[in-house]
Design a protein around this motif. Structure first.
Motif, PDB file in Angstrom:
ATOM      1  N   UNK A  83       3.719  15.785 -13.324  1.00  0.00           N
ATOM      2  CA  UNK A  83       2.261  15.966 -13.549  1.00  0.00           C
ATOM      3  C   UNK A  83       1.454  15.063 -12.597  1.00  0.00           C
ATOM      4  N   UNK A  84       1.977  13.847 -12.397  1.00  0.00           N
ATOM      5  CA  UNK A  84       1.294  12.931 -11.471  1.00  0.00           C
ATOM      6  C   UNK A  84       1.281  13.550 -10.064  1.00  0.00           C
ATOM      7  N   UNK A  85       2.432  14.119  -9.667  1.00  0.00           N
ATOM      8  CA  UNK A  85       2.515  14.707  -8.326  1.00  0.00           C
ATOM      9  C   UNK A  85       1.628  15.945  -8.198  1.00  0.00           C
ATOM     10  N   UNK A 103      11.305  18.487  -7.079  1.00  0.00           N
ATOM     11  CA  UNK A 103      12.240  17.369  -6.839  1.00  0.00           C
ATOM     12  C   UNK A 103      11.406  16.099  -6.622  1.00  0.00           C
ATOM     13  N   UNK A 104      10.844  15.562  -7.692  1.00  0.00           N
ATOM     14  CA  UNK A 104       9.834  14.509  -7.519  1.00  0.00           C
ATOM     15  C   UNK A 104      10.321  13.251  -6.794  1.00  0.00           C
ATOM     16  N   UNK A 105      11.551  12.785  -7.099  1.00  0.00           N
ATOM     17  CA  UNK A 105      12.006  11.555  -6.434  1.00  0.00           C
ATOM     18  C   UNK A 105      12.266  11.812  -4.952  1.00  0.00           C
ATOM     19  N   UNK A 106      12.813  12.992  -4.631  1.00  0.00           N
ATOM     20  CA  UNK A 106      13.023  13.338  -3.225  1.00  0.00           C
ATOM     21  C   UNK A 106      11.680  13.463  -2.502  1.00  0.00           C
ATOM     22  N   UNK A 107      10.704  14.009  -3.217  1.00  0.00           N
ATOM     23  CA  UNK A 107       9.380  14.172  -2.603  1.00  0.00           C
ATOM     24  C   UNK A 107       8.791  12.806  -2.251  1.00  0.00           C
ATOM     25  N   UNK A 108       8.959  11.845  -3.165  1.00  0.00           N
ATOM     26  CA  UNK A 108       8.410  10.501  -2.905  1.00  0.00           C
ATOM     27  C   UNK A 108       9.186   9.814  -1.777  1.00  0.00           C
ATOM     28  N   UNK A 109      10.508  10.044  -1.741  1.00  0.00           N
ATOM     29  CA  UNK A 109      11.319   9.457  -0.666  1.00  0.00           C
ATOM     30  C   UNK A 109      10.840   9.996   0.678  1.00  0.00           C
ATOM     31  N   UNK A 150      -4.029   5.773  -2.219  1.00  0.00           N
ATOM     32  CA  UNK A 150      -2.756   5.059  -2.326  1.00  0.00           C
ATOM     33  C   UNK A 150      -2.506   4.461  -3.710  1.00  0.00           C
ATOM     34  N   UNK A 151      -3.254   3.397  -4.045  1.00  0.00           N
ATOM     35  CA  UNK A 151      -2.885   2.618  -5.236  1.00  0.00           C
ATOM     36  C   UNK A 151      -3.019   3.408  -6.533  1.00  0.00           C
ATOM     37  N   UNK A 152      -3.951   4.352  -6.581  1.00  0.00           N
ATOM     38  CA  UNK A 152      -4.145   5.118  -7.816  1.00  0.00           C
ATOM     39  C   UNK A 152      -3.958   6.611  -7.592  1.00  0.00           C
ATOM     40  N   UNK A 153      -3.347   6.985  -6.464  1.00  0.00           N
ATOM     41  CA  UNK A 153      -3.180   8.415  -6.182  1.00  0.00           C
ATOM     42  C   UNK A 153      -2.351   9.059  -7.308  1.00  0.00           C
ATOM     43  N   UNK A 182       0.816  -1.211   0.000  1.00  0.00           N
ATOM     44  CA  UNK A 182       0.000   0.000   0.000  1.00  0.00           C
ATOM     45  C   UNK A 182       0.858   1.272   0.000  1.00  0.00           C
ATOM     46  N   UNK A 183       2.143   1.143   0.374  1.00  0.00           N
ATOM     47  CA  UNK A 183       3.004   2.327   0.478  1.00  0.00           C
ATOM     48  C   UNK A 183       3.947   2.483  -0.724  1.00  0.00           C
ATOM     49  N   UNK A 184       3.859   1.607  -1.704  1.00  0.00           N
ATOM     50  CA  UNK A 184       4.800   1.628  -2.831  1.00  0.00           C
ATOM     51  C   UNK A 184       4.673   2.928  -3.637  1.00  0.00           C
ATOM     52  N   UNK A 185       5.763   3.363  -4.280  1.00  0.00           N
ATOM     53  CA  UNK A 185       5.731   4.617  -5.059  1.00  0.00           C
ATOM     54  C   UNK A 185       4.984   4.412  -6.387  1.00  0.00           C
ATOM     55  N   UNK A 186       3.664   4.311  -6.268  1.00  0.00           N
ATOM     56  CA  UNK A 186       2.840   4.003  -7.456  1.00  0.00           C
ATOM     57  C   UNK A 186       2.911   5.116  -8.497  1.00  0.00           C
ATOM     58  N   UNK A 187       3.279   6.332  -8.048  1.00  0.00           N
ATOM     59  CA  UNK A 187       3.352   7.468  -8.977  1.00  0.00           C
ATOM     60  C   UNK A 187       4.342   7.169 -10.094  1.00  0.00           C
ATOM     61  N   UNK A 188       5.456   6.523  -9.750  1.00  0.00           N
ATOM     62  CA  UNK A 188       6.475   6.198 -10.760  1.00  0.00           C
ATOM     63  C   UNK A 188       5.920   5.154 -11.727  1.00  0.00           C
ATOM     64  N   UNK A 189       5.205   4.183 -11.207  1.00  0.00           N
ATOM     65  CA  UNK A 189       4.661   3.128 -12.079  1.00  0.00           C
ATOM     66  C   UNK A 189       3.625   3.685 -13.056  1.00  0.00           C
TER      67      UNK A 189
END
Lengths: 427, 575
Positions: free
Chosen positions: A211-213, A322-328, A250-253, A75-82
């Protein structure tokens, strides 16, 4: 419910002889439910929830019909990247819930325990592993999980890697935030991105992730706006919607449809009457098949669940620059990560801000991270003067539902709420 | 004194800080305190540590983020013991340069925090000494002498294996070849004193962090390929594997499932909860396992004393001292069953054994001194102080079943307080076995509780259930919850016959699950007192899809087996 049970008995029979047939029956059942929720929605349900329920059904039905084009995640996976790779995400807990919807969780759990897995394990994982052992789980493109909580996560994904030959990645999440911890996660995300490029044959576009973020930030803003209005306004809902909400939060955020749902939610509440109910805050997952809880918490104008911690586990706006930092940061600072005091602080804030009369924590069988902290949370709620109920049970295995106990405890809690409140009767 | 709970804890660093690190091995009688602060479903070890922490006088505990239960234990200790040094060391799940750097920083933080807490100084030379001597120790171990070739050897996997199990294995002539449980530390830096001395502090700690992370991984780590490879290699060298786990610790069951499906060697599964109550069950299982391994190696049990005058007929007596019944059987030297007896076990196992011996001797028409050998089995076997030999009920049921029907390959024994599945090889030797967990689910006690709730005699349950006309499901196998489920059914006016049938089906489901753990084969036999309940027998047959062979008196199978083992022992001694 009886239709589901009868249909489930066909699936169960098919499962013993021909897993492919059982799989086809499950897919057909999900498509039928997706069609039903799209064309004949639950009339009691507000439009936003009708839309959410339909989309949650459709997502799973579509995905299971397209092996190799989705990912198992937690449930916590970085779905935005996928999403940037056009890979849909389904959590194994979610699939287990759907299988339980077909009333076959008992067979799958037994199959899992017979293979040697511990009976004290989380029944979501047992159901999922039992489905794998029974040959019922379609093979996705990959599996991605995080180490946030849940002892089973790392092991179940490793099982998929070893037994099903599935390519998987674990994102190791530090317990607390630090600059170097954030960089540690970012480096893992970068590695995951190039791994996904290789698997999918698609180039990663960071602008697309931005755009996803942006959509995710907008979605959260709408949700918080909805909850602000919910402080004074009613919003009729069924308890199970807490689970469907996890698709949106979560899964489709970050997806178009999730944003659309939050927009609908935020605008629809404006027309709702003022709330006069006893207001509950829910901690951890909800058991969707518990008769007593459904009786009291489905569309009851006198008793409502205002919010839950799972759908509010990280509400900060993400740094789109900084999208990857934001997800981290999102994964490290999640209230389910870190010391339990982080979660206690968050629940305390929410309970006070959303003016809740009581708190219910559901201690799901096998979930040590949740039940292990229940007494600490209770102490804090007691200091705040907020009544709290700890319910023991199993969110999906009906055999361990302990309905009699749940009924007594929940009704006693309602009596307690009535006694501490201003005399407003509950249901 | 600082306690620690995980093999990844930087114990050498704590020693170099004069913290006197001690591995926490709690011994508790109950979880009354821990259940109040945590939850009954948290791992028993975590709860036991909480029970134990005050009594041992620890000035603090260093935890790692090894699992959810330990993380919550840390949270609880932090609240309960604000004056102690309660530290959570965040342990990466990956092992690479980035995680080593991160882990080194966290170890440095631990070092600083403990210095501030205790005022102790860090003795760098001490750390280097410890790391170097550990490396040398490991090298010595590799070249160490081999064990006696005839002793069977096992590997131990799983969680927190106790010294008690190790002792029982050793007492029963079994060597432990490897221990990869979550407390079996095996780090090595692979550098000399001079090389380590030349490093600055940060480089030294980084080198140490790498050594900690590069140990054989435990099951919470991401990549366990080296662990799998180790098991693949070792499985060929050991006679069996002991898998130990704690109640509500689930991580290692993934490895158990892997071992069970992958290797064709005997695996003993033991689940304990840190309390002393489980020791009887552990002893039976470990001893039976040792017997199985020794039989496979062709090592006979020690010859028992012969108590017979020349020319006299030889008799051997077997006693099965169970929780519900005490059973005895007398065999002569031609393996004829001369007499048998079944009595209810009273408050004291010893006096029941005395009584059953007298009754069976009377029935056989012989005196005590005519008996050459007495062999005891069952839970109370060690309490039968007049027995010449004691053997576990696993081996005895195997022998006894073979005596009644040599076609039998799989035995289901449901006794008063435990149930067992035993698979025999083509020679009638025990090839594998499994026992129920420390819980009354699916045992005779469970049936007794249900009969009591239904207000019928235990012997009436079988015939009652055969009158059932409607399917009723008893979903919970926990005796306590099933009892309340039955009460609800009675309150709803459900027919008692249907409830009894539901209870039997629940037992059958549990029994089949136990049977599957030993890879069962026909012919199936059922033994124990519950085999007299036709309702259970029919339910098991239906669930299994196979007929069950049941001898005339299913309660004496263990006692007959014990007598047979006695006879074999005497024959061996005479040869």
């Amino acid at each position: 419910m009886d239709v589901a049970r009868t249909y489930g008995s066909y699936v169960g029979q098919a499962l013993e002889k021909n897993p492919d047939r059982a799989n086809a029956l499950i897919r057909f059942g999900l498509h039928a439910e997706s069609y039903r929720t799209g064309h004949f929605p639950d009339a009691q349900s507000p439009n936003a929830h009708q839309y959410l329920r339909h989309m949650a059904m459709k997502e799973v039905a579509d995905v299971l019909g397209k092996p190799g084009q989705f990912a198992w995640t937690n449930i916590f996976a970085p779905v935005e990247i996928l999403q940037c790779f056009d890979i849909k995400c389904i959590s194994m807990e979610c699939l287990a819930s759907y299988l339980s919807g077909f009333w076959i969780e008992d067979r799958l759990i037994d199959a899992c325990e017979t293979a040697g897995f511990a009976s004290t394990m989380c029944s979501y994982h047992k159901t999922f592993l039992g489905a794998c052992e029974a040959g019922l789980v379609p093979k996705p493109l990959c599996g991605i999980t995080t180490s946030t909580i849940c002892d089973c996560n790392t092991n179940t994904f490793r099982y998929l890697r070893k037994h099903e030959g599935l390519p998987t990645r674990l994102i190791d999440i530090p317990h607390v935030w630090s600059p170097e911890g954030e960089e540690y996660v970012v480096a893992q995300l970068r590695e995951m991105v190039s791994w996904l490029e290789g698997l999918s044959g698609t180039r990663f576009d960071e602008d697309q992730l931005r755009q996803v973020l942006v959509r995710e930030n907008e979605s959260k803003a709408h949700y918080l706006s909805f909850l602000e209005k919910r402080r004074t306004h009613a919003y009729p809902e069924a308890l199970i919607m807490r689970l469907f909400m996890l698709f949106a939060t979560h899964l489709s955020i970050g997806s178009e449809w999730a944003l659309e749902f939050f927009r609908m939610l935020d605008s629809e509440i404006d027309a709702q009457p003022l709330d006069t109910s006893k207001r509950l805050f829910w901690v951890h997952i909800v058991p969707y098949a518990q008769p007593t809880l459904n009786e009291y918490l489905n569309y009851n104008e006198n008793l409502t669940v205002v919010a839950d911690d799972f759908n509010l586990d990280f509400v900060e706006q993400l740094d789109v620059g900084r999208p990857l930092h934001a997800l981290a940061r999102k994964m490290i600072c999640n209230i389910y990560n870190g010391d339990f005091s982080r979660k206690i602080d968050a629940v305390s804030r929410y309970v006070q801000h959303y003016e809740c009369d009581g708190v219910v924590e559901f201690c799901h069988w096998g979930c040590k991270q949740s039940c292990g902290g229940v007494q600490l949370l209770k102490r804090q709620m007691s200091e705040l003067g907020v009544p709290m109920l700890a319910l023991d049970g199993d969110a999906i295995d009906r055999r361990s539902g302990q309905e009699g106990q749940v009924k007594t405890r929940f009704e006693a809690f309602l009596e307690l709420l009535d006694a501490t409140g201003e005399g407003q009767a509950c249901a | 004194m600082i306690g620690y709970v995980c093999k990844y804890t930087p114990v050498e660093l704590l020693s170099a800080l004069s913290a006197d690190p001690v591995r926490v091995e709690p011994h508790v009688a109950s979880f009354n305190e821990a259940d109040a602060y945590m939850h009954p479903n948290v791992c028993s070890y975590a709860k036991a540590v909480l029970e134990d922490i005050d009594s041992r006088g620890y000035e603090g505990i260093v935890f790692t983020t090894c699992c959810d239960s330990i993380r919550r234990l840390h949270d609880t200790c932090k609240v309960l013991y604000p004056e102690k040094f309660v530290y959570l060391l965040d342990l990466p799940r990956k092992v690479d340069d980035a995680s080593v750097m991160l882990f080194a920083r966290r170890i440095e933080d631990l070092l600083q925090r403990y210095r501030q807490f205790s005022g102790h100084e860090f003795n760098r030379s001490c750390l280097i000494d410890l790391l170097v001597s550990q490396h040398a120790g490991k090298m010595r171990q590799k070249g160490a002498g081999q064990r006696a070739a005839e002793r069977p050897r096992v590997g131990v996997v799983g969680a927190r294996y106790s010294a008690e199990i190790s002792r029982i294995l050793n007492d029963n002539g079994v060597d432990v070849s490897f221990d990869i449980t979550c407390l079996g530390a095996q780090r090595t830096v692979g550098m000399s004193y001079e090389q380590l001395e030349a490093l600055d502090d940060h480089a030294l700690i980084t080198c140490y962090a790498r050594a900690l992370l590069e140990q054989l991984p435990c099951m919470r780590m991401d990549d366990v390929a080296t662990r799998d490879a180790f098991l693949e290699q070792q499985a060929k060298r050991v006679d069996g594997i002991v898998y130990h786990t704690m109640k509500f610790c689930d991580i290692y069951s993934y490895e158990y499932a892997f071992i069970h499906s992958r290797f064709d060697i005997p695996v003993l599964k033991i689940e304990t909860d840190v309390t002393a109550q489980s020791s009887g069950q552990i002893r039976t299982r470990v001893e039976a396992f040792a017997e199985t391994l020794k039989t496979a190696r062709g090592i006979a049990s020690a010859a028992a004393p012969v108590n017979r005058k020349p020319g006299e007929k030889m008799y051997v007596l077997g006693i099965d001292s169970g929780s519900t019944s005490t059973n005895a059987a007398v065999l002569d030297e031609s393996r004829n069953l001369v007499a048998s007896r079944v009595i209810r076990t009273g408050a004291r196992a010893t006096s029941s054994a005395e009584r059953v011996v007298q009754e069976v001797l009377d029935e056989a028409g012989i005196a005590r001194e005519d008996v050459s050998l007495i062999v005891s089995t069952g839970y109370g076997r060690v309490s039968v102080d007049f027995a010449d030999l004691d053997v576990t009920e696993i081996s005895c049921h195997g022998k006894g079943a073979w005596y009644f029907n040599p076609e039998v390959r799989t035995i289901l024994d449901i006794g008063g307080q435990d149930s067992k599945a035993i698979r025999l090889d083509e020679n009638g030797e025990v090839a594998d076995f499994a026992m129920n967990d420390k819980c009354a689910a699916g045992t005779g006690r469970f049936l007794e509780a249900m009969a009591r709730t239904l207000e019928v005699g235990i012997e009436e349950l079988g015939p009652l259930s055969q009158r059932s006309e409607r399917h009723v499901e008893i979903s919970s196998m926990c005796t306590v919850f099933a009892e309340s489920e039955v009460i609800s059914l009675i309150a709803n006016d459900t027919d008692k016959a249907d409830i009894a049938h539901g209870v039997h089906e629940a037992i059958a489901g549990k029994a089949c699950s136990l049977l599957r753990r030993v890879k069962p084969e026909p012919v199936y036999m059922m033994t124990g007192g519950v085999a007299k309940n036709l309702g259970v027998v029919e339910a098991v047959e239906a669930a299994l899809g196979e007929a069950l062979y049941i001898c005339d008196e299913p309660e004496i199978v263990g006692a007959v087996g014990a007598a047979l083992i006695g006879l074999e022992s005497l024959e061996g001694a005479q040869e």
